[in-house]
Scaffold this motif. Structure first.
Motif, mmCIF file in Angstrom:
data_model
loop_
_atom_site.group_PDB
_atom_site.id
_atom_site.type_symbol
_atom_site.label_atom_id
_atom_site.label_comp_id
_atom_site.label_asym_id
_atom_site.label_seq_id
_atom_site.Cartn_x
_atom_site.Cartn_y
_atom_site.Cartn_z
ATOM 1 N N ARG A 190 -1.419 -7.742 1.322
ATOM 2 C CA ARG A 190 -0.926 -6.831 2.240
ATOM 3 C C ARG A 190 0.207 -5.898 1.736
ATOM 4 N NH1 ARG A 190 3.663 -9.179 5.309
ATOM 5 N NH2 ARG A 190 3.935 -11.264 4.137
ATOM 6 N N LEU A 191 0.498 -4.884 2.110
ATOM 7 C CA LEU A 191 1.457 -3.979 1.946
ATOM 8 C C LEU A 191 2.815 -4.227 2.866
ATOM 9 C CD1 LEU A 191 -0.038 -0.460 1.478
ATOM 10 C CD2 LEU A 191 0.248 -1.990 -0.589
ATOM 11 N N ALA A 192 3.701 -4.929 2.246
ATOM 12 C CA ALA A 192 4.852 -5.360 2.974
ATOM 13 C C ALA A 192 6.071 -5.459 2.068
ATOM 14 C CB ALA A 192 4.604 -6.503 3.845
ATOM 15 N N HIS A 276 -3.741 8.208 4.098
ATOM 16 C CA HIS A 276 -4.127 8.080 2.681
ATOM 17 C C HIS A 276 -4.099 6.376 2.452
ATOM 18 C CE1 HIS A 276 -3.565 12.425 2.758
ATOM 19 N NE2 HIS A 276 -3.905 12.626 1.470
ATOM 20 N N LEU A 277 -3.888 5.633 3.143
ATOM 21 C CA LEU A 277 -4.267 4.301 3.232
ATOM 22 C C LEU A 277 -5.564 3.883 3.967
ATOM 23 C CD1 LEU A 277 -0.476 3.137 3.311
ATOM 24 C CD2 LEU A 277 -1.790 3.517 1.490
ATOM 25 N N LEU A 278 -5.998 2.343 3.951
ATOM 26 C CA LEU A 278 -7.202 2.155 4.471
ATOM 27 C C LEU A 278 -6.964 1.209 5.643
ATOM 28 C CD1 LEU A 278 -8.687 1.063 0.861
ATOM 29 C CD2 LEU A 278 -8.914 3.379 2.232
ATOM 30 N N ASP A 279 -5.802 1.388 6.479
ATOM 31 C CA ASP A 279 -5.665 0.664 7.466
ATOM 32 C C ASP A 279 -5.940 1.368 8.938
ATOM 33 O OD1 ASP A 279 -4.859 -1.195 9.483
ATOM 34 O OD2 ASP A 279 -2.980 -1.490 8.673
ATOM 35 N N PRO A 280 -7.191 1.211 9.519
ATOM 36 C CA PRO A 280 -7.416 1.744 10.586
ATOM 37 C C PRO A 280 -6.722 1.419 11.946
ATOM 38 C CG PRO A 280 -9.060 -0.047 10.171
ATOM 39 C CD PRO A 280 -8.326 0.164 9.124
ATOM 40 N N ASN A 281 -5.787 0.377 11.637
ATOM 41 C CA ASN A 281 -4.627 -0.021 12.808
ATOM 42 C C ASN A 281 -3.498 0.735 12.701
ATOM 43 O OD1 ASN A 281 -6.384 -1.919 14.132
ATOM 44 N ND2 ASN A 281 -5.916 -3.211 12.231
ATOM 45 N N LEU A 282 -3.391 1.593 11.616
ATOM 46 C CA LEU A 282 -2.106 2.246 11.341
ATOM 47 C C LEU A 282 -2.575 3.678 11.603
ATOM 48 C CD1 LEU A 282 0.799 1.724 10.226
ATOM 49 C CD2 LEU A 282 -0.190 2.149 7.918
ATOM 50 N N PHE A 283 -3.828 4.078 11.070
ATOM 51 C CA PHE A 283 -4.215 5.453 11.362
ATOM 52 C C PHE A 283 -5.579 5.642 11.999
ATOM 53 C CE2 PHE A 283 -6.099 9.466 9.816
ATOM 54 C CZ PHE A 283 -4.768 10.399 10.347
#
Length: 294
Positions: A190-192, A276-283
């Motif tokens: 994860r990215l954190a 430009h990331l791969l998280d559909p919950n974020l974008f």
């Protein structure tokens, strides 16, 4: 909503509040060298701390901060820099230092109380034998850090409440943040990273990291020049092969090969592009639609 508070003077005008080059709080800087190199280092660290406080609105409407003091170089430096800002009239909060004596064998119990009394800092020394708990619960060969830090954090939250503090202030710096980011990337998927400011799970205390922009190398130099009475950690410090040590080595190698890389990576954490990331919950990728053709 938390009230926004601006520091007493702009970052670039810090010298107007007090002469950084020639002025020292007597007790705090009793052993510091009065050299140009030390003054530049001190000035840089003070500016970085003030910038982090301002960027992340760490003051808000707060009145009292509990500073976690472990006896290591980072927490000593944190305390000194915050006291320095308060002495200048640039940090309008009360400060209380707290050391949690976790019952580690051979812990020099006199060092921190003697030091804190010597520099006239309000403080509290709390004894809780979390060492025995960690040794009992963690299997032989496993790392102690996670459980040890959870137990320590829980006690510090309790003490902050008992001392009527608004925030717990910790000494994590730039390198800690980057190491945590890569640990989460490589081992957690994860990215954190470590946030410079967060609200605890109970929602009643902030956790603040004013050293977020400070380099570990600078803090180590500052601590050595200030002659802090460093207390080593004999629990986690005795274990080899910790994941964090591997991240630290990786980042050190990258910095050696490409100077300035750590600062660029930290800057990247402040410039996130969700599309430009791969998280559909974020974008909302599903909501992307092309413009009508004319």
């Amino acid at each position: 909503m938390e009230k926004s508070v601006t520091l007493a003077a702009p970052i670039e005008d810090m010298d107007d509040a007090a002469d950084v080059e020639n002025s020292f709080p007597n007790d705090l800087y009793a052993h510091a060298p009065q050299t140009t190199a030390f003054n530049k280092l001190r000035k840089r660290l003070l500016r970085q701390v003030r910038q982090a406080i301002e960027d992340f609105n760490m003051l808000g409407s707060q009145k009292r901060w509990l500073i976690g003091l472990s006896g290591g170089k980072d927490s000593y430096s944190l305390l000194a820099l915050l006291m320095d800002l308060k002495w200048r009239g640039l940090l309008p909060v009360d400060l209380i230092a707290c050391n949690l004596d976790q019952g580690q064998p051979n812990f020099p119990k006199h060092v921190l109380p003697d030091y804190l009394k010597g520099i006239n800092v309000p403080h509290r020394i709390e004894y809780r034998d979390t060492y025995s708990v960690v040794k009992e619960k963690v299997p032989e060969g496993a790392t102690y850090c996670s459980l040890c830090s959870r137990l320590r954090r829980g006690n510090l939250y309790r003490i902050a409440r008992e001392e009527s503090c608004d925030a717990l202030v910790l000494g994590h710096h730039r390198d800690d943040i980057l190491e945590t980011f890569f640990m989460n990337l490589f081992h957690g998927g994860r990215l954190a990273a470590m946030p410079a400011k967060l609200l605890n799970d109970e929602g009643d205390l902030f956790v603040l990291r004013p050293l977020a922009y400070c380099a570990e190398e600078d803090l180590a130099k500052f601590a050595a020049l200030m002659q802090f009475p460093i207390i080593p950690c004999d629990l986690c410090g005795s274990q080899d092969g910790l994941q964090r040590n591997a991240m630290k080595q990786m980042l050190s190698t990258m910095e050696l090969q490409m100077p300035g890389r750590k600062d660029r990576m930290l800057r990247a954490l402040s410039h996130v592009n969700p599309s430009h990331l791969l998280d559909p919950n974020l974008f909302d990728f599903a909501g992307l639609t092309p413009s009508p053709k004319s």
